[in-house]
Scaffold this motif. Structure first.
Motif, short mmCIF file in Angstrom:
data_model
loop_
_atom_site.label_atom_id
_atom_site.label_comp_id
_atom_site.label_asym_id
_atom_site.label_seq_id
_atom_site.Cartn_x
_atom_site.Cartn_y
_atom_site.Cartn_z
N THR A 94 -37.44 56.02 8.34
CA THR A 94 -36.27 56.29 9.17
C THR A 94 -36.47 55.70 10.56
OG1 THR A 94 -35.90 58.34 7.96
CG2 THR A 94 -34.76 58.10 10.06
N LEU A 95 -35.42 55.12 11.13
CA LEU A 95 -35.48 54.58 12.48
C LEU A 95 -35.70 55.72 13.47
CD1 LEU A 95 -35.14 51.89 14.03
CD2 LEU A 95 -32.73 52.45 14.29
N ARG A 96 -36.73 55.60 14.30
CA ARG A 96 -37.08 56.68 15.22
C ARG A 96 -37.00 56.20 16.68
NH1 ARG A 96 -39.06 60.83 12.33
NH2 ARG A 96 -39.85 60.39 10.24
N ARG A 97 -36.78 57.15 17.57
CA ARG A 97 -36.69 56.83 19.00
C ARG A 97 -38.01 56.30 19.53
NH1 ARG A 97 -33.01 59.00 22.36
NH2 ARG A 97 -34.65 59.32 23.90
N THR A 98 -37.90 55.50 20.58
CA THR A 98 -39.09 55.04 21.28
C THR A 98 -39.08 55.61 22.69
OG1 THR A 98 -40.27 53.09 22.12
CG2 THR A 98 -37.88 52.92 21.98
N GLU A 99 -40.25 55.90 23.21
CA GLU A 99 -40.36 56.46 24.56
C GLU A 99 -40.34 55.38 25.62
OE1 GLU A 99 -40.17 59.61 25.14
OE2 GLU A 99 -40.12 60.07 22.98
N THR A 100 -40.40 54.11 25.21
CA THR A 100 -40.43 53.03 26.20
C THR A 100 -39.34 52.00 25.87
OG1 THR A 100 -42.11 51.90 24.89
CG2 THR A 100 -42.87 53.31 26.70
N ALA A 122 -24.18 60.88 41.81
CA ALA A 122 -24.91 61.92 42.53
C ALA A 122 -24.61 63.31 41.98
CB ALA A 122 -24.56 61.85 44.02
N MET A 123 -23.49 63.45 41.23
CA MET A 123 -23.13 64.75 40.68
C MET A 123 -23.73 65.01 39.31
SD MET A 123 -19.07 64.70 41.65
CE MET A 123 -18.48 64.31 43.29
N ALA A 124 -24.54 64.09 38.82
CA ALA A 124 -25.10 64.23 37.47
C ALA A 124 -26.04 65.42 37.39
CB ALA A 124 -25.83 62.95 37.07
N THR A 125 -25.94 66.17 36.32
CA THR A 125 -26.80 67.35 36.10
C THR A 125 -27.67 67.23 34.84
OG1 THR A 125 -25.02 68.42 34.89
CG2 THR A 125 -25.16 68.85 37.27
N GLY A 126 -27.47 66.24 34.05
CA GLY A 126 -28.25 66.06 32.82
C GLY A 126 -27.66 64.93 31.98
N HIS A 127 -28.30 64.65 30.89
CA HIS A 127 -27.79 63.57 30.04
C HIS A 127 -28.31 63.74 28.61
CE1 HIS A 127 -31.83 61.95 30.88
NE2 HIS A 127 -31.69 61.31 29.71
N ILE A 128 -27.64 63.09 27.70
CA ILE A 128 -28.16 62.91 26.35
C ILE A 128 -28.29 61.41 26.12
CG2 ILE A 128 -27.19 65.06 25.44
CD1 ILE A 128 -24.94 63.40 24.20
N ALA A 129 -29.21 61.01 25.25
CA ALA A 129 -29.51 59.58 25.09
C ALA A 129 -29.35 59.15 23.64
CB ALA A 129 -30.93 59.29 25.56
N ARG A 130 -28.90 57.95 23.44
CA ARG A 130 -28.84 57.30 22.15
C ARG A 130 -29.43 55.89 22.30
NH1 ARG A 130 -22.72 58.91 19.97
NH2 ARG A 130 -23.09 61.17 19.90
N GLN A 131 -30.21 55.48 21.32
CA GLN A 131 -30.88 54.18 21.41
C GLN A 131 -30.34 53.23 20.34
OE1 GLN A 131 -35.11 54.92 21.14
NE2 GLN A 131 -35.23 55.59 23.30
N VAL A 132 -30.17 51.99 20.75
CA VAL A 132 -29.69 50.93 19.86
C VAL A 132 -30.78 49.87 19.75
CG1 VAL A 132 -27.95 49.15 19.46
CG2 VAL A 132 -27.29 51.34 20.50
N PHE A 133 -31.26 49.63 18.54
CA PHE A 133 -32.26 48.59 18.29
C PHE A 133 -31.53 47.32 17.86
CE2 PHE A 133 -34.57 52.44 18.15
CZ PHE A 133 -35.92 52.17 18.33
N ASP A 134 -31.83 46.21 18.51
CA ASP A 134 -31.15 44.97 18.19
C ASP A 134 -32.10 43.80 18.44
OD1 ASP A 134 -29.19 43.24 17.42
OD2 ASP A 134 -27.71 43.85 18.94
#
Length: 482
Positions: A94-100, A122-134
């Protein structure tokens, strides 16, 4: 006036003789018709049997099944009892996230969804991330210029020119990585030369003509010839090796591709003769009962039981022979038992081996008795032994070669089938179907050398492009044998 008695008796005798002659002629004609009818029935049965053969119950290749191939509703394998899908401990892909990640793009909402007020980073309080391998954009070729300078000796005045690195032999040429990529696509992915040239232009902007591709292939085969010879020697000396052969079209004629392989090595060679066997072979040879293999001296033999299971399946489905069903079941259970023992790294118990041997002998005796009770087949030729039925021939092979059929029971290093050699030969046949035969014997031999390198590299777990750009002596020292 009535004829004399002697005349009447003579006429009666003549009539009786004539009647006997007619009866004998009718009996002879009847016998001939019966014989002809029996021969036609046998021929019809043989033709019907041939129509019932396919890749699942004979040695015919899957390509011969055509578009009307039967649906595969059963398998020769015994059920393992495990659930379908990946088993416990099997590494996932399965394709897995990379930390770098190589690049990060931040996205911020433009306005509040409740009141519509503008929002900023400046008003950001958090985020969610999605990674695209290409893949990266293809870059222009890197051109490296080598300059061999002339230097003048201050003592004697002699001009001395530096030597170019090995492989830099032309004013303008492609590098070894392009050559390795071409070889990989040509000889492993089996792209035809014209399609390969189009791919190199479309993806990398590299313009190659078919003559350049052919020269790259020839240079590679010449460079790796010693590596292929080393693989050949290792395979010949291996404790267990698999052998097979298949037809190869070269110069419009049928020649032969011979395959000799182990779990770690693959060696291919081309020969005009099918009976040209590998020399200096020791150990155990696994094959499919082609008779010339039994002319090899100093070796033991192990027969491919996948072939036997397919032949037994045909006897069950077409001939309706009950002994074949029993033998099919016994061999399947024996294979399952050896697989379980191999997983647990223990040998089969002597009691189980003896039980399987006794069952094998009982089934053979039943089958031979069945065929001995069948009517004798009509001889198609005056000379030679009387013809035997297909099942009878298989029984005789299983009887006379019993030790070779069941060698996998007593020797854990011997596999149940010769599938390894057949798998190593399958892609070679695919190359012929995609691009046709070879124009010259030299081209076929070059292909065999390069495929020996590529198939061995795949089994060794080597990186393919690094292998094709490496020096053969270093690869020879890195070969793993067990």
């Amino acid at each position: 006036m009535a004829p004399p008695d002697d005349t009447r008796s003579r006429d009666a005798g003549t009539a009786a003789a004539s009647g006997n002659t007619i009866i004998e002629a009718l009996q002879t004609e009847n016998a001939l018709l019966r014989t002809e009818n029996a021969a036609l029935r046998e021929r019809l049965a043989d033709l019907e049997r041939r129509l019932g053969l396919n890749s699942s119950n004979s040695g015919k290749p899957p390509s011969s099944d055509g578009l009307k191939k039967p649906p595969r509703v059963s398998s020769l394998r015994q059920p393992s009892g495990n659930k379908t899908g990946g088993q416990k401990g099997h590494p996932g892909t399965t394709l897995r996230r990379t930390e770098t990640p190589d690049a990060t793009i931040d996205h911020y909402p433009e306005a509040c969804t409740a009141c519509g007020e503008p929002l900023t980073a400046a008003m950001a309080t958090g985020h969610i991330a999605r990674q695209v391998f290409d893949l990266p954009e293809p870059t222009p070729l890197i051109v490296t210029e080598h300059r061999a300078h002339d230097c003048c000796c201050i003592i004697c005045g002699t001009q001395t020119r530096a030597a170019f690195p090995e492989g830099v032999s032309a004013p303008v040429q492609y590098g070894k990585r392009i050559g390795a990529f071409v070889l990989y696509l040509l000889h492993y992915q089996l792209l035809p030369e014209k399609r390969l040239a189009a791919l190199m232009v479309d993806l990398f902007g590299v313009k190659l003509v078919t003559a350049t591709i052919a020269r790259i292939s020839q240079d590679c085969a010449h460079r790796f010839r010693n590596f292929a010879d080393a693989v050949r020697d290792h395979v010949a000396a291996a404790p267990v090796k698999h052998m097979d052969e298949t037809g190869f079209r070269i110069g419009g004629k049928t020649q032969w591709l011979h395959i000799a392989s182990t779990v770690w090595l693959t060696f291919y060679r081309v020969s005009p003769k099918r009976g040209s066997l590998l020399a200096n072979v020791t150990g155990i040879v696994v094959h499919d009962h082609w008779k010339p293999y039994y002319t090899m001296t100093g070796v033991l033999h192990a027969l491919c039981n996948a072939h036997h299971l397919r032949e037994l399946k045909a006897l069950v489905e077409i001939e309706k022979e009950d002994w074949a069903r029993k033998m099919q079941r016994l061999l399947g259970r024996a294979c399952h038992a050896t697989n379980l023992a191999r997983e647990q790294a223990v040998p089969l118990s002597a009691a189980l081996i003896a039980l399987l041997n006794r069952g094998y002998d009982v089934i053979l005796a039943e089958g031979l008795a069945f065929h001995e009770a069948q009517p004798t087949l009509a001889k198609a030729r005056r000379r030679g032994r009387p013809p035997r039925r297909v099942g009878h021939n298989l029984l005789l092979r299983l009887s006379t070669r019993k030790q070779d059929v069941l060698r996998f029971l007593t020797d854990p290093s011997v596999p149940f089938t010769n599938n390894l050699a057949e798998q190593d030969g399958r892609m070679m046949k695919l190359r012929q179907k995609i691009s046709g035969g070879f124009r010259s014997e030299t081209g076929a031999k070059d292909f065999a050398i390069i495929r020996s390198v590529i198939s061995t590299a795949r089994k060794q777990g080597w990186n393919m492009l690094q292998t094709l750009t490496s020096t053969p002596p270093r690869l020879i020292t890195d070969i793993r044998l067990a």
